[in-house]
Design a protein around this motif. Structure first.
Motif, PDB file in Angstrom:
ATOM      1  N   PHE A 106       0.860  -1.188   0.000  1.00 55.87           N
ATOM      2  CA  PHE A 106       0.000   0.000   0.000  1.00 55.87           C
ATOM      3  C   PHE A 106       0.896   1.239   0.000  1.00 55.87           C
ATOM      4  N   THR A 107       0.710   2.109  -0.988  1.00 52.49           N
ATOM      5  CA  THR A 107       1.576   3.284  -1.147  1.00 52.49           C
ATOM      6  C   THR A 107       0.758   4.570  -1.110  1.00 52.49           C
ATOM      7  N   LEU A 108       1.247   5.568  -0.370  1.00 51.59           N
ATOM      8  CA  LEU A 108       0.588   6.872  -0.331  1.00 51.59           C
ATOM      9  C   LEU A 108       1.080   7.743  -1.482  1.00 51.59           C
ATOM     10  N   PRO A 109       0.207   8.586  -2.060  1.00 50.41           N
ATOM     11  CA  PRO A 109       0.655   9.499  -3.126  1.00 50.41           C
ATOM     12  C   PRO A 109       1.647  10.519  -2.578  1.00 50.41           C
ATOM     13  N   HIS A 110       2.616  10.883  -3.385  1.00 53.19           N
ATOM     14  CA  HIS A 110       3.674  11.790  -2.933  1.00 53.19           C
ATOM     15  C   HIS A 110       3.156  13.186  -2.612  1.00 53.19           C
ATOM     16  N   ALA A 111       1.949  13.531  -3.086  1.00 53.70           N
ATOM     17  CA  ALA A 111       1.384  14.836  -2.760  1.00 53.70           C
ATOM     18  C   ALA A 111       1.160  14.984  -1.253  1.00 53.70           C
ATOM     19  N   LEU A 112       1.037  13.863  -0.542  1.00 52.39           N
ATOM     20  CA  LEU A 112       0.834  13.900   0.905  1.00 52.39           C
ATOM     21  C   LEU A 112       2.145  13.936   1.691  1.00 52.39           C
ATOM     22  N   VAL A 192      -6.918  -5.930  -6.797  1.00 51.58           N
ATOM     23  CA  VAL A 192      -6.162  -4.788  -6.264  1.00 51.58           C
ATOM     24  C   VAL A 192      -6.871  -3.456  -6.482  1.00 51.58           C
ATOM     25  N   ARG A 193      -7.661  -3.318  -7.552  1.00 50.16           N
ATOM     26  CA  ARG A 193      -8.375  -2.053  -7.770  1.00 50.16           C
ATOM     27  C   ARG A 193      -9.416  -1.823  -6.677  1.00 50.16           C
ATOM     28  N   ALA A 194     -10.088  -2.878  -6.284  1.00 52.14           N
ATOM     29  CA  ALA A 194     -11.064  -2.756  -5.201  1.00 52.14           C
ATOM     30  C   ALA A 194     -10.356  -2.482  -3.875  1.00 52.14           C
ATOM     31  N   LEU A 195      -9.211  -3.132  -3.637  1.00 55.09           N
ATOM     32  CA  LEU A 195      -8.420  -2.840  -2.441  1.00 55.09           C
ATOM     33  C   LEU A 195      -7.992  -1.382  -2.418  1.00 55.09           C
ATOM     34  N   SER A 196      -7.545  -0.878  -3.560  1.00 56.06           N
ATOM     35  CA  SER A 196      -7.066   0.494  -3.651  1.00 56.06           C
ATOM     36  C   SER A 196      -8.176   1.490  -3.340  1.00 56.06           C
ATOM     37  N   ALA A 197      -9.372   1.241  -3.881  1.00 55.32           N
ATOM     38  CA  ALA A 197     -10.488   2.167  -3.656  1.00 55.32           C
ATOM     39  C   ALA A 197     -10.869   2.218  -2.179  1.00 55.32           C
ATOM     40  N   MET A 198     -10.945   1.050  -1.526  1.00 56.45           N
ATOM     41  CA  MET A 198     -11.304   1.036  -0.104  1.00 56.45           C
ATOM     42  C   MET A 198     -10.205   1.663   0.745  1.00 56.45           C
ATOM     43  N   PHE A 199      -8.953   1.339   0.444  1.00 56.28           N
ATOM     44  CA  PHE A 199      -7.823   1.913   1.188  1.00 56.28           C
ATOM     45  C   PHE A 199      -7.820   3.435   1.071  1.00 56.28           C
ATOM     46  N   GLN A 200      -8.022   3.952  -0.124  1.00 53.38           N
ATOM     47  CA  GLN A 200      -8.049   5.392  -0.337  1.00 53.38           C
ATOM     48  C   GLN A 200      -9.158   6.045   0.479  1.00 53.38           C
ATOM     49  N   LYS A 237      -7.194  17.375  -3.991  1.00 58.10           N
ATOM     50  CA  LYS A 237      -6.172  17.239  -5.036  1.00 58.10           C
ATOM     51  C   LYS A 237      -5.303  16.004  -4.789  1.00 58.10           C
ATOM     52  N   ALA A 238      -4.992  15.736  -3.509  1.00 63.34           N
ATOM     53  CA  ALA A 238      -4.159  14.569  -3.200  1.00 63.34           C
ATOM     54  C   ALA A 238      -4.889  13.276  -3.529  1.00 63.34           C
ATOM     55  N   VAL A 239      -6.195  13.244  -3.261  1.00 67.92           N
ATOM     56  CA  VAL A 239      -6.971  12.039  -3.515  1.00 67.92           C
ATOM     57  C   VAL A 239      -7.122  11.793  -5.009  1.00 67.92           C
ATOM     58  N   ASP A 240      -7.072  12.860  -5.801  1.00 71.46           N
ATOM     59  CA  ASP A 240      -7.170  12.695  -7.247  1.00 71.46           C
ATOM     60  C   ASP A 240      -5.964  11.977  -7.828  1.00 71.46           C
ATOM     61  N   LYS A 241      -4.851  11.998  -7.104  1.00 68.20           N
ATOM     62  CA  LYS A 241      -3.661  11.317  -7.577  1.00 68.20           C
ATOM     63  C   LYS A 241      -3.867   9.801  -7.515  1.00 68.20           C
ATOM     64  N   LYS A 242      -3.006   9.081  -8.231  1.00 64.26           N
ATOM     65  CA  LYS A 242      -3.127   7.623  -8.263  1.00 64.26           C
ATOM     66  C   LYS A 242      -2.659   7.020  -6.940  1.00 64.26           C
ATOM     67  N   TRP A 243      -3.542   6.242  -6.324  1.00 66.28           N
ATOM     68  CA  TRP A 243      -3.199   5.518  -5.103  1.00 66.28           C
ATOM     69  C   TRP A 243      -2.846   4.094  -5.499  1.00 66.28           C
TER      70      TRP A 243
END
Length: 409
Positions: A106-112, A192-200, A237-243
């Protein structure tokens, strides 16, 4: 006269400690480190030097003496982490099950990054809880069972900039409430796409709650995002980035999991072997790295020693922060009971995958060589039974202590 005069261990080619000795004074003048950072940096620079004291050994054959300095045992020290990883691996061996294991990152976007850097403890705790709750919820929904998760925090990229991500080793299946085991295919866990959406969603919701509770700090340029409206805009804006949630290839059995965990759990931002060159006069250091954006090609980066120290400091964790955590059936509170239940529910373990931490008979017969000493004496070239003849204390060690008391964080 010093008791270890003329007796010194052979130094490695280049170490992080050497770079710190060159770059730390200049860096500290411009950017004074807080007390916790000073403890870590001083521990690394003193590690395995006479400054921490040590043990004096004598060869049983020729009486040649060898001084072995103490290690700092700090979890940020690249010189100490190999032994720490091996010891941790030995402890975890009894918890492995004869099932598939999966590696989810699980990776956080660099904007954060700037916000997390100013709120490390809160941000890292939220990363742990968001990732673990995502996996546990998927386990309940899709399997009706409780998974086992070991999560390890990493904060760095190959070039030592901030790259906050969590490595999760997940059991291929889980324990149902009735004590039966719900398995998964050996090659597939969750999408993984479903995991990413819930994690975000979980991380965003948690960050909003921290802001409402006044639990976030804003300094420097981040001060502009402190007001509720500004924070909402920044977060949008941070959430718009790819998680990124990435599922690596499943492990080929429990033995591979154990070896992999030992490498990952005690890894730090950079190891000594990656340092290729150090120019103490010019204050320049060069190190190897993999450029994952360029097909993982191996490259070399050169930095000033002061910039190297600055980047290294980005990855010093808050004091007493726990960077390895267990969830589900591996949670510390009841994991031995849960593992027993899981073993009872699973088919008998094949002998070919039985995990053993014991050495061979030949290993047991061989004399144990103290860490830091060669098997054969460099003077007489015969196999040596090294005899401890003196413990040389830390110069600032309290009389009742038997080990250096530098903070191990």
């Amino acid at each position: 006269m010093s008791p270890w005069a003329g007796i010194s261990p052979a130094p490695p080619a280049f170490t992080v400690a050497e770079v710190l000795r060159v770059g730390l004074p200049g860096h500290a003048r411009e950017h004074p480190p807080p007390p916790q950072h000073w403890k870590v940096l001083r521990a690394i620079t003193a590690c395995r030097t006479p400054e921490l004291g040590g043990h004096l050994y004598q060869c049983s054959n020729c009486a040649e003496r060898r001084f072995v300095p103490h290690s700092c045992r700090n979890r940020h020290c690249p010189t100490c982490q190999g032994a720490n990883g091996f010891a941790w691996m030995q402890e975890q061996a009894s918890l492995l099950l004869p099932i598939p294991y999966f590696h989810i990152v699980f990776t956080l976007p660099h904007a954060l990054n700037p916000l997390i850097r100013q709120n490390q403890a809160a941000g890292f705790d939220l990363l742990f809880s968001s990732a673990s709750n995502t996996l546990l919820e998927f386990g309940r929904r899709q399997l009706g069972a409780q998974l086992g998760i070991t999560s390890v925090l990493h904060t760095w990229s190959q070039t030592l900039i901030g790259h906050y991500h969590l490595h999760c080793i997940v059991t291929g299946g889980g324990l149902r409430e009735d004590g039966t085991w719900a398995g998964t295919p050996a090659h597939w866990l969750f999408p993984v796409r479903a995991l990413s959406a819930m994690f975000q969603g979980k991380f965003r919701s948690g960050l909003q709650q921290l802001h409402r509770d006044g639990a976030l700090q804003f300094h420097g340029q981040q001060k502009a995002f402190e007001a509720p409206d500004s924070f909402a805009e920044f977060l949008g804006k941070a959430v718009d980035k790819k998680w990124i949630v990435y599922a690596k290839r499943p492990f080929a059995g429990p033995r591979v999991v154990l070896a992999y965990l030992a490498r990952y759990t005690h890894r730090i931002g950079i190891t000594n072997h990656r340092i290729l060159a150090l120019n103490k006069t010019a204050h320049k250091v060069s190190f190897a790295y993999k450029d994952y954006a360029d097909d993982s090609r191996k490259k070399t980066m050169s930095l000033s020693c002061e910039e190297f120290v600055r980047r290294l400091r980005l990855h010093i964790l808050p004091e007493r922060f726990v960077k390895i955590r267990h969830y589900g059936i591996l949670a510390n509170c009841n994991r031995h009971l849960k593992i027993q239940q899981a073993r009872a529910a699973l088919p008998p373990e094949p002998a070919s995958v039985t995990i053993s931490t014991q050495g061979s008979a030949a290993d047991a017969a061989a004399p144990e060589v103290p860490v830091g000493l060669p098997v054969s004496c460099p003077h007489c070239h015969k196999p040596a039974a090294w005899i401890l003849i003196e413990r040389i204390p830390h110069p600032h060690q309290r009389p009742s202590c038997t080990v250096p008391y530098l903070d191990s964080s």
